[in-house]
Design a protein around this motif. Structure first.
Motif: not given
Length: 340
Positions: A106-113, A167-171, A177-178
């Motif tokens: 989920a975090v990397l999906d936001k990086v990709d976007r 820390l992932c939850g902060l971003v 995520i869900n």
């Protein structure tokens, strides 16, 4: 059938089995002689490899005891993967740290976007550090400080750092995520939200969905190429989990396995991908075990972890003559350093 263990109550289970019979303490599985039939030649077809893997799995599972939910497949260049193990594959189970792969996705999906960057700084305060948690943030003692998001993900997926989850939850809050995981086709792989939207328990999954998420990752259907390479590089690194599936392998063989383990209460889980010698994925596994003896032992001698050590060695041998399917990805070359 749904197997659910609330994180807040799991520690209270003690030595009680969550489901199924507990067969009692077992000798370390890696000390067992070769299983009968394991020396009858190297499998040369996906089906014969799957048959060998199924036999090894059944013997080691019975030795370890407890309840297992698993899905394991062998790649077949002529068609879809061949299922070697499908035991409770669609039952929803507590994933524990195996779901850190889903969080990272989920975090990397936001990086990709373009919404996040691996180089951006994340603030680490004393209040966010999990006291006594797995990983290194709780060992530092020098907070507040800041680290990059790339550093957070590296700790999340290698040493399985618990503070890295927060820390992932902060971003990327729990609800987001869900939503991302549902949009990618994984509605059963979800974190468990709490009152604080930026915190969550690691939630649940099914063996099949975790397997399919890994298949989508190595099949370039989950993330952009850069994020795919980053995530797999962490899961294949020398500092990724070595007590289970990769335990009795050489350093070169370990580099052919991308893996993530999860443990809490009496549960011992692990999921990953084995690559052939050219770097193409040849085997995918998702194994969730609970209810074995020795629930306070989080080391390599726990019955389920020891069983996976035998499985890993023999699964790797079973596919040694086979070619994988899909993009070839050779592991990064790691050289020990003597300082300087």
């Amino acid at each position: 059938m749904t197997i659910r263990i609330n994180r807040r109550t799991a520690l209270g289970l003690g030595s009680v089995a969550t489901a199924g019979a507990v067969l009692g303490p077992a000798a370390p599985a890696d000390a067992e002689p070769a299983d009968q039939g394991d020396d009858d030649g190297t499998p040369t077809t996906p089906q014969s490899a799957a048959d060998r893997i199924a036999a090894v799995y059944q013997r080691q599972k019975l030795r370890a005891g407890g309840t297992w939910h698993s899905y394991v497949t062998v790649a077949d260049p002529a068609g879809p993967p061949v299922a070697a193990v499908a035991e409770g594959a669609d039952d929803r189970v507590e994933a524990y740290s195996v779901n850190k792969i889903a969080v990272a996705t989920a975090v990397l999906d936001k990086v990709d976007r373009g919404l996040l960057s691996l180089t951006q700084q994340v603030e680490v305060t004393a209040a966010i550090v999990v006291p006594g948690g797995d990983g290194i943030f709780s060992l530092d003692g020098a907070y507040p400080s800041s680290v990059t998001l790339g550093h957070v993900l590296a700790n999340l997926l290698t040493v399985s750092d618990d503070t890295a989850v927060r820390l992932c939850g902060l971003v990327c809050p729990a609800a987001e995520i869900n939503q991302i995981l549902v949009a990618k086709g994984f509605p059963q792989t979800q974190v468990q939200p709490v009152a604080n939207p930026n915190r969550f328990f690691l939630g649940s999954t099914t063996p099949r969905e975790t397997h399919d998420l890994l298949q989508a990752l190595v099949g370039d259907r989950l993330l952009a190429p850069g994020s795919t390479a980053f995530l797999l590089g962490l899961l294949r690194s020398p500092v990724a989990y070595t007590d289970g599936f990769r335990r009795t392998m050489s350093s070169g063989e370990r580099a052919r396995v991308a893996t993530k383990a999860g443990w809490y209460g009496d549960a011992r889980n692990e999921a990953g991908v084995v690559f052939d010698t050219s770097g193409s994925p040849v085997l995918t596994y998702a194994m969730f075990a609970a209810g074995q003896a020795d629930p306070d032992n989080f080391g390599a001698t726990h019955p389920a972890v020891a069983a996976r050590a035998v499985m890993g060695r023999r699964f790797l041998d079973a596919v040694s003559a086979l070619d994988g399917v899909g993009t070839a990805r050779r592991a990064a070359r790691h050289r020990p350093s003597n300082g300087g």
